[in-house]
Enzyme design. Sequence first.
Site: not given
Ligand code: AAT
Length: 286
Positions: A34, A64-65, A89, A109, A140-141, A159, A228
Amino acid sequence: KSSEVLYYHNPMWPGEGHSMKVKEILFNKKSKYQQVLVFESYSYGKVLALDDIVQLTEKDECAYQEMIAHLSLCSIPSPKKVLVIGGGDGGVLREISRHSSVESIDICEIDQMVIDVSKEFFPNLAVGFDDTRVQLHVDDAVKFLQQTPENTYDAIIIDSSDPIGPAQDLVEKPFFKTVASALKPGGVLCNQAESMWLHTHLIQDMLSVCLQVFKGSVQYAWTSVPTYPSGAIGFLLCSKDGPVDFLNPVNPLPFEAEKDLKFYNSQIHTAAFALPSFVKTELASM
Ligand code: AAT
């Protein structure tokens, strides 16, 4: 885009645009997954955007967190093993660390660049990685959960970014099945669940899948995050098997921990499950 104001247009919020006044672009590179952008804004401090979607700002990240972490962990007695999906993050890790019962925190992540950028520009979030209980998996999750043994975690917190790009499969039934299987009996999931103003169908689809996959309680909660889209974001709370009273947490944060928070408290916890009437109708019609 101009050099001073960033305008965001996206199919996730059709028919409207979001803009922010930029003081300085600090980082802008394409990772394997990305476009990763960090800039200093005038009104919200530093901002992290992925593929032109705001993921967090220094000013409102707390809303959010704190919510995504404590809504789940305060709802079960003594959570010990926790998994975070996404969240590179480190902000959700920072929040989980406040729970003294927690013995290990895995984080999966997909994008190393998000982690590196957070360590460079968002030290107040990346501090989450400093906890010795944290084990990082850059993966990848979908793959990670397929390889996770059954009955591993007390809580899983998803998240993740929106379901375009690398997070596309994270809203599908096969993925939620692996999540449920990775939870211990009595375990809970808290899943980022989009905006009740913009994403009715997406929320209905996720809810319908979760009602099929999770045999315990399934509840929608929401919070206010001004940067958001629509200023609101929701969470789906699900328990693997037995009922969990998500509205009245059995494991509140001790006073010492709660006083360090900016947003979450036990009143906000319960209030987060109070839904506007139109949302009640939309979700009841499932
Ligand atoms: N803590 C608030 C920020 C986020 S970040 C969401 C993270 O999910 C990103 O770093 C992205 O790289 C990760 N991510 C995306 N797809 C995958 C995957 N398949 N496996 C593991 N990690 C992944 C969330 C914000 C929410 C915003 C809503 N609009």
